[in-house]
Design an enzyme around this catalytic site. Structure first.
Site, mmCIF file in Angstrom:
data_model
loop_
_atom_site.group_PDB
_atom_site.id
_atom_site.type_symbol
_atom_site.label_atom_id
_atom_site.label_comp_id
_atom_site.label_asym_id
_atom_site.label_seq_id
_atom_site.Cartn_x
_atom_site.Cartn_y
_atom_site.Cartn_z
ATOM 1 C CG HIS A 43 16.094 10.666 -1.700
ATOM 2 N ND1 HIS A 43 17.339 10.378 -1.981
ATOM 3 C CD2 HIS A 43 15.287 10.064 -2.733
ATOM 4 C CE1 HIS A 43 17.696 9.787 -2.953
ATOM 5 N NE2 HIS A 43 16.512 9.407 -3.439
ATOM 6 C CG HIS A 57 14.133 5.638 -3.465
ATOM 7 N ND1 HIS A 57 15.348 4.844 -3.651
ATOM 8 C CD2 HIS A 57 14.269 6.749 -3.943
ATOM 9 C CE1 HIS A 57 15.964 5.667 -4.519
ATOM 10 N NE2 HIS A 57 15.259 6.655 -4.771
ATOM 11 C CD GLU A 58 11.442 9.673 -3.997
ATOM 12 O OE1 GLU A 58 11.907 10.550 -3.400
ATOM 13 O OE2 GLU A 58 11.766 9.174 -4.930
#
Length: 344
Positions: A22, A18-19
């Site tokens: 980003h 997820h990170e």
């Protein structure tokens, strides 16, 4: 100990992905990234490469990608190196692809499961009906196809579990069924309350185990249907929270997930991988909700910026998300407390 290790690996992988989404799109759009962290709390160790610090933190739940300007104006850098200084479409990509990478990884893992272990049929057909159970007494039999539950269309085995889980177990629930001979009938069935291992459960006496097939076509079909099914589960569950059908007290946090990991571990690698996909889609879906502190909340401000033609004041947006983060932490404490109570 095995369960704890699996728990950390599963959650750590989902958070890293997820990170990482980003992080990748921040770098691609030229945003300065101060820190990429896996875990929360005190740093266990860290190193700096280029302009970004990479760290592992003590609490193996959560993580973050600290972007310049994400928490208000950042005067130490040129504006075009900060999140607020980017165009709306660039900010959208950065905020969306945390969840986007969760979705992509979940789909790839589901496809891997289907290719390696076989594609399980998702047809909503009963594989067994226990003799003398409430479902058997009502008229359901092995091989029957469930068409509707309480008026909701049933497309997959997962739909059966979903709509049974949000139904009222103390009342008669409606099952529209197509029998093997082609007859279509509707039955009103009240589940039987039983006590097992000291816990009360409501059962109908039905089982749903799909047959496995192999091959590329079957794997693609399984992946598409299972992905759609998981998204549907999240949508229906969320809607049920708003209508009160599902209570906030029924939600699970890290402790509840830990229990599920332990249960799934006994099912082997395929079960663990499926849990990864399930949790990945859950994490991605929840993060896209248009709420403060979530990626969806940031996307909401990007949409507002596009509509009004100018950015929202970064400090106001930062305070909005900070307040949301505080409320989110309170919810996590409440959910975790309920998880612990359920253990005892």
């Amino acid at each position: 100990m095995v369960t704890l290790i699996l728990f950390i690996i599963l959650l750590g992988s989902i958070i890293f992905i997820h990170e990482g989404g980003h992080f990748l799109f921040a770098k691609l759009t030229g945003i300065y990234v101060y820190e990429f962290a896996l875990g929360m709390g005190p740093k266990l160790f860290s190193f700096k490469k280029g302009e970004t610090e990479y760290s592992l933190r003590a609490i193996p739940i959560g993580g973050f990608c600290q972007l310049a300007g994400e928490e208000g104006e950042d005067e130490s850098l040129p504006k075009d190196r900060t999140l607020p200084g980017k165009k709306p479409w660039q900010k959208f990509l950065v905020m969306f692809f945390g969840a986007g990478f969760n979705f992509i990884s979940a789909i790839l893992v589901l496809f891997f499961i289907a290719i390696v272990f076989g594609s399980t049929s998702t047809e909503p057909i009963l594989s067994n009906v226990t003799k003398d159970s409430v479902a058997y007494e009502a008229g359901l039999r092995k091989g029957d196809e469930i068409l509707e539950i309480n008026g909701h269309n049933i497309s997959t085995i997962d739909d059966i579990s979903l709509y049974i889980s949000i139904s009222d177990p103390t009342k008669a629930n409606s099952f529209k069924v197509e029998h093997k001979n082609g007859d279509i009938k509707t039955y009103k069935i009240t589940p039987e309350k039983i006590k097992e291992d000291g816990e009360e459960r409501y059962v109908y006496g039905i089982a749903m185990v799909g047959e496995k097939t192999h091959g590329l076509g079957a794997a693609i079909d399984y992946t598409i249907k299972k992905t759609g099914s998981l998204f549907k589960q999240m949508g229906v569950t969320l809607a049920s929270l708003f209508t009160g059908t599902v209570k906030v007290s029924q939600l699970s946090g890290p402790v509840g997930i830990y229990e599920v990991v332990g249960a799934q571990a006994s099912g082997g690698l395929a079960s663990i991988l499926y849990l990864f996909s399930f949790l990945s889609i859950n994490v991605g879906f929840i993060n896209l909700l248009p709420l403060p502190a979530f990626d969806g909340g940031h996307i909401l401000f990007i949409i507002i910026e596009k509509i009004k033609g100018s950015p929202v004041n970064p400090d106001i947006e930062a305070k909005f998300h900070a307040a949301g983060l505080f409320l989110l932490m309170l919810l996590m404490i409440y959910v975790t407390f309920n998880d612990i109570l359920r253990l005892f």
